[in-house]
Design a protein around this motif. Structure first.
Motif, PDB file in Angstrom:
ATOM      1  N   ARG A   1       0.845  -1.099  -0.069  1.00  0.00           N
ATOM      2  CA  ARG A   1      -0.288   0.335   0.269  1.00  0.00           C
ATOM      3  C   ARG A   1       1.331   1.423  -0.064  1.00  0.00           C
ATOM      4  NH1 ARG A   1      -5.002  -1.200   4.664  1.00  0.00           N
ATOM      5  NH2 ARG A   1      -5.975  -3.652   3.411  1.00  0.00           N
ATOM      6  N   TYR A   2       0.552   2.515  -0.771  1.00  0.00           N
ATOM      7  CA  TYR A   2       1.405   3.540  -1.091  1.00  0.00           C
ATOM      8  C   TYR A   2       0.825   4.858  -0.118  1.00  0.00           C
ATOM      9  CZ  TYR A   2       3.402   0.643  -4.451  1.00  0.00           C
ATOM     10  OH  TYR A   2       4.078  -0.585  -5.195  1.00  0.00           O
ATOM     11  N   PRO A   3       0.870   5.534   0.274  1.00  0.00           N
ATOM     12  CA  PRO A   3       3.190   5.570   0.308  1.00  0.00           C
ATOM     13  C   PRO A   3       3.199   4.418   1.914  1.00  0.00           C
ATOM     14  CG  PRO A   3       2.053   7.292   1.666  1.00  0.00           C
ATOM     15  CD  PRO A   3       0.366   6.712   0.772  1.00  0.00           C
ATOM     16  N   GLN A   4       3.974   3.596   1.642  1.00  0.00           N
ATOM     17  CA  GLN A   4       4.605   3.275   2.708  1.00  0.00           C
ATOM     18  C   GLN A   4       6.415   2.733   2.833  1.00  0.00           C
ATOM     19  OE1 GLN A   4       5.025  -1.926   3.807  1.00  0.00           O
ATOM     20  NE2 GLN A   4       2.352  -1.214   2.881  1.00  0.00           N
ATOM     21  N   PRO A   5       6.835   3.015   4.202  1.00  0.00           N
ATOM     22  CA  PRO A   5       8.056   3.484   4.311  1.00  0.00           C
ATOM     23  C   PRO A   5       8.896   2.189   4.167  1.00  0.00           C
ATOM     24  CG  PRO A   5       7.075   3.676   6.435  1.00  0.00           C
ATOM     25  CD  PRO A   5       6.055   3.780   5.395  1.00  0.00           C
ATOM     26  N   LEU A   6       9.906   2.613   2.481  1.00  0.00           N
ATOM     27  CA  LEU A   6      10.769   1.580   2.456  1.00  0.00           C
ATOM     28  C   LEU A   6      11.468   0.498   3.816  1.00  0.00           C
ATOM     29  CD1 LEU A   6      11.922   0.465   0.087  1.00  0.00           C
ATOM     30  CD2 LEU A   6      13.793   1.999   0.295  1.00  0.00           C
ATOM     31  N   LEU A   7      11.637   0.751   4.401  1.00  0.00           N
ATOM     32  CA  LEU A   7      11.972  -0.795   5.358  1.00  0.00           C
ATOM     33  C   LEU A   7      10.842  -1.386   6.388  1.00  0.00           C
ATOM     34  CD1 LEU A   7      15.217   1.634   7.281  1.00  0.00           C
ATOM     35  CD2 LEU A   7      15.128   0.581   5.310  1.00  0.00           C
ATOM     36  N   TRP A   8       9.712  -0.644   6.173  1.00  0.00           N
ATOM     37  CA  TRP A   8       9.091  -1.963   6.994  1.00  0.00           C
ATOM     38  C   TRP A   8       8.104  -2.521   5.997  1.00  0.00           C
ATOM     39  CZ3 TRP A   8       4.429   2.477   9.282  1.00  0.00           C
ATOM     40  CH2 TRP A   8       5.412   2.913   9.820  1.00  0.00           C
ATOM     41  N   ILE A   9       9.497  -2.851   4.683  1.00  0.00           N
ATOM     42  CA  ILE A   9       8.589  -4.073   3.397  1.00  0.00           C
ATOM     43  C   ILE A   9       9.947  -4.569   3.767  1.00  0.00           C
ATOM     44  CG2 ILE A   9       8.689  -4.549   1.034  1.00  0.00           C
ATOM     45  CD1 ILE A   9       7.134  -1.414   0.700  1.00  0.00           C
ATOM     46  N   ASP A  10       9.380  -5.834   3.864  1.00  0.00           N
ATOM     47  CA  ASP A  10       9.662  -7.401   3.914  1.00  0.00           C
ATOM     48  C   ASP A  10      10.276  -8.014   2.612  1.00  0.00           C
ATOM     49  OD1 ASP A  10      11.008  -9.408   5.264  1.00  0.00           O
ATOM     50  OD2 ASP A  10       9.106 -10.246   5.135  1.00  0.00           O
ATOM     51  N   PRO A  11      11.094  -7.801   2.128  1.00  0.00           N
ATOM     52  CA  PRO A  11      11.362  -8.731   0.378  1.00  0.00           C
ATOM     53  C   PRO A  11      11.296  -9.723   0.794  1.00  0.00           C
ATOM     54  CG  PRO A  11      13.294  -7.218   1.539  1.00  0.00           C
ATOM     55  CD  PRO A  11      12.659  -7.746   2.810  1.00  0.00           C
ATOM     56  N   GLN A  12      11.149 -10.554   1.275  1.00  0.00           N
ATOM     57  CA  GLN A  12      11.125 -12.059   1.404  1.00  0.00           C
ATOM     58  C   GLN A  12       9.588 -12.600   1.513  1.00  0.00           C
ATOM     59  OE1 GLN A  12      12.985 -14.140   1.258  1.00  0.00           O
ATOM     60  NE2 GLN A  12      11.619 -16.628   1.683  1.00  0.00           N
ATOM     61  N   THR A  13       8.421 -11.743   2.006  1.00  0.00           N
ATOM     62  CA  THR A  13       6.941 -11.578   2.345  1.00  0.00           C
ATOM     63  C   THR A  13       7.307 -11.430   0.773  1.00  0.00           C
ATOM     64  OG1 THR A  13       7.476 -11.097   4.461  1.00  0.00           O
ATOM     65  CG2 THR A  13       4.720 -10.937   2.911  1.00  0.00           C
ATOM     66  N   ILE A  14       7.426 -10.321   0.247  1.00  0.00           N
ATOM     67  CA  ILE A  14       7.074 -10.318  -1.101  1.00  0.00           C
ATOM     68  C   ILE A  14       6.490 -11.456  -2.195  1.00  0.00           C
ATOM     69  CG2 ILE A  14       6.920  -8.030  -2.971  1.00  0.00           C
ATOM     70  CD1 ILE A  14       6.315  -7.390  -1.096  1.00  0.00           C
ATOM     71  N   ALA A  15       8.776 -11.632  -1.759  1.00  0.00           N
ATOM     72  CA  ALA A  15       9.197 -12.630  -2.975  1.00  0.00           C
ATOM     73  C   ALA A  15       7.962 -14.043  -2.742  1.00  0.00           C
ATOM     74  CB  ALA A  15      10.841 -13.696  -2.552  1.00  0.00           C
ATOM     75  N   LEU A  16       7.590 -14.529  -1.214  1.00  0.00           N
ATOM     76  CA  LEU A  16       6.804 -15.423  -1.542  1.00  0.00           C
ATOM     77  C   LEU A  16       4.911 -15.510  -2.067  1.00  0.00           C
ATOM     78  CD1 LEU A  16       7.914 -16.638   1.759  1.00  0.00           C
ATOM     79  CD2 LEU A  16       8.206 -18.130   0.469  1.00  0.00           C
ATOM     80  N   HIS A  17       4.722 -13.867  -2.076  1.00  0.00           N
ATOM     81  CA  HIS A  17       3.630 -13.715  -1.975  1.00  0.00           C
ATOM     82  C   HIS A  17       3.192 -13.556  -3.997  1.00  0.00           C
ATOM     83  CE1 HIS A  17      -0.491 -11.110  -2.660  1.00  0.00           C
ATOM     84  NE2 HIS A  17       0.054 -11.092  -3.502  1.00  0.00           N
ATOM     85  N   LEU A  18       4.428 -12.894  -4.255  1.00  0.00           N
ATOM     86  CA  LEU A  18       4.603 -13.271  -6.511  1.00  0.00           C
ATOM     87  C   LEU A  18       4.831 -14.377  -6.811  1.00  0.00           C
ATOM     88  CD1 LEU A  18       4.483 -10.160  -7.794  1.00  0.00           C
ATOM     89  CD2 LEU A  18       6.918 -10.820  -7.980  1.00  0.00           C
ATOM     90  N   LYS A  19       5.742 -15.267  -5.693  1.00  0.00           N
ATOM     91  CA  LYS A  19       5.871 -16.511  -6.425  1.00  0.00           C
ATOM     92  C   LYS A  19       4.386 -17.613  -6.539  1.00  0.00           C
ATOM     93  CE  LYS A  19       8.793 -20.722  -6.015  1.00  0.00           C
ATOM     94  NZ  LYS A  19       9.713 -21.376  -5.759  1.00  0.00           N
ATOM     95  N   ALA A  20       3.488 -16.850  -5.404  1.00  0.00           N
ATOM     96  CA  ALA A  20       2.666 -18.022  -4.491  1.00  0.00           C
ATOM     97  C   ALA A  20       1.453 -17.985  -6.076  1.00  0.00           C
ATOM     98  CB  ALA A  20       1.631 -17.378  -3.781  1.00  0.00           C
ATOM     99  N   LYS A  21       1.687 -16.091  -6.914  1.00  0.00           N
ATOM    100  CA  LYS A  21       0.571 -16.171  -7.471  1.00  0.00           C
ATOM    101  C   LYS A  21       0.755 -15.970  -9.439  1.00  0.00           C
ATOM    102  CE  LYS A  21      -2.351 -14.265  -4.333  1.00  0.00           C
ATOM    103  NZ  LYS A  21      -3.719 -14.119  -4.752  1.00  0.00           N
ATOM    104  N   THR A  22       2.245 -16.467  -9.731  1.00  0.00           N
ATOM    105  CA  THR A  22       2.737 -16.015 -10.637  1.00  0.00           C
ATOM    106  C   THR A  22       3.411 -17.275 -11.447  1.00  0.00           C
ATOM    107  OG1 THR A  22       4.877 -15.515  -9.683  1.00  0.00           O
ATOM    108  CG2 THR A  22       2.931 -13.502 -10.485  1.00  0.00           C
ATOM    109  N   PRO A  23       3.558 -17.745 -11.773  1.00  0.00           N
ATOM    110  CA  PRO A  23       4.684 -19.158 -12.693  1.00  0.00           C
ATOM    111  C   PRO A  23       5.826 -18.260 -12.618  1.00  0.00           C
ATOM    112  CG  PRO A  23       3.725 -18.059 -14.875  1.00  0.00           C
ATOM    113  CD  PRO A  23       2.653 -17.006 -13.475  1.00  0.00           C
ATOM    114  N   PHE A  24       6.311 -18.477 -11.706  1.00  0.00           N
ATOM    115  CA  PHE A  24       7.394 -18.399 -11.870  1.00  0.00           C
ATOM    116  C   PHE A  24       8.699 -18.935 -11.012  1.00  0.00           C
ATOM    117  CE2 PHE A  24       6.876 -13.120 -11.439  1.00  0.00           C
ATOM    118  CZ  PHE A  24       6.774 -12.981 -13.172  1.00  0.00           C
ATOM    119  N   ALA A  25       9.660 -19.276 -11.912  1.00  0.00           N
ATOM    120  CA  ALA A  25      10.634 -20.163 -11.098  1.00  0.00           C
ATOM    121  C   ALA A  25      11.029 -19.511  -9.937  1.00  0.00           C
ATOM    122  CB  ALA A  25      11.507 -20.622 -11.731  1.00  0.00           C
TER     123      ALA A  25
END
Length: 249
Positions: free
Chosen positions: A62-86
């Protein structure tokens, strides 16, 4: 010995120091400089099938959002579950503030079928094969890209029969000079190809022999000019040194 007043003063001092530090940290990470205000601050790399805007729209941010509050691992897992990415890798960047998302897509190269189908439009759950032999439902691509079209190559048979050999088999067939439309692997003792020259019998798959078989097939490109395709049943390349044409009796 320390007096109760001194102990209380030290405790208050420690609490005040921690509160000051936490307040300073909160102030630091919420500075406008470190805020993610737009999806345009997110750089996508490695994608070809899915556009940048489609991938950005799938992110749980959700924008705006402090950059350091974003967890890269959570974003990666979410995106992999929603797309056909290896795989998906997400990194934060402070200068300039933003995210870098690197992805590796599964590129479908064939439609996997258990039995021959002339019209795929009537099949609800079409499955696709990538170069590694991984089966991915067509819906995984259509959900994020409704206009996505499946590949034209078809593979018929149980994945159990061919997944172990698929990568090397596909890489060889992909280089064929003759257009290959269907790979029929229902009988592993005699793999068949449906090509622009008609049906081809290969026999049992052998990586080195397949190369020779396709070279031999390329030399037969003029066969339809000599023999009408409706006059022969198949071309037998089980012995690629001595190809045989099975005529219709």
């Amino acid at each position: 010995p320390q007096t109760p007043q001194a102990s209380l003063a030290r405790t208050i001092w420690r609490v005040g120091l921690i509160a000051t530090m936490m307040g300073g940290l909160t102030w630091f990470i919420t500075l406008p400089t470190w805020i993610l205000t737009s999806s345009q601050q997110i750089v996508i790399k490695g994608n070809q099938l899915l556009g940048d805007d489609i991938i950005r729209s799938l992110l749980p941010i959700r924008y705006p959002q402090p950059l350091l509050w974003i967890d890269p691992q959570t974003i990666a897992l979410h995106l992999k579950a929603k797309t056909p990415f290896a795989w998906v890798v997400v990194k934060r960047t402070l200068i300039p503030p933003g995210l870098i998302i690197e992805v590796k897509e599964r590129h479908p190269v064939a439609v996997a079928l258990s039995t021959p189908m002339d019209n795929l439009r009537h099949i609800k759950n079409i499955e696709l094969l990538d170069e590694a032999g991984i089966v991915v439902p067509l819906q995984h691509y259509r959900l994020v890209n409704p206009s996505f079209q499946p590949p034209t190559l078809q593979v018929i048979g149980l994945p159990y029969y061919y997944q172990g050999s698929w990568t090397s088999f596909y890489h060889t067939v992909h280089q064929s000079e003759i257009l290959i439309k269907v790979i029929d692997w229902r009988d592993p003792s005699n793999i068949k190809l449906v090509t622009e020259l008609g049906t081809i019998h290969l026999g049992v798959y052998n990586a080195q022999r397949l190369i020779v078989q396709l070279e031999s097939l390329a030399k037969l490109k003029q066969v339809p000019d000599v023999i009408s395709s409706n006059k022969y049943q198949f071309i037998d390349l089980r012995n690629p040194i001595q190809p045989r044409i099975q005529l219709i009796k």
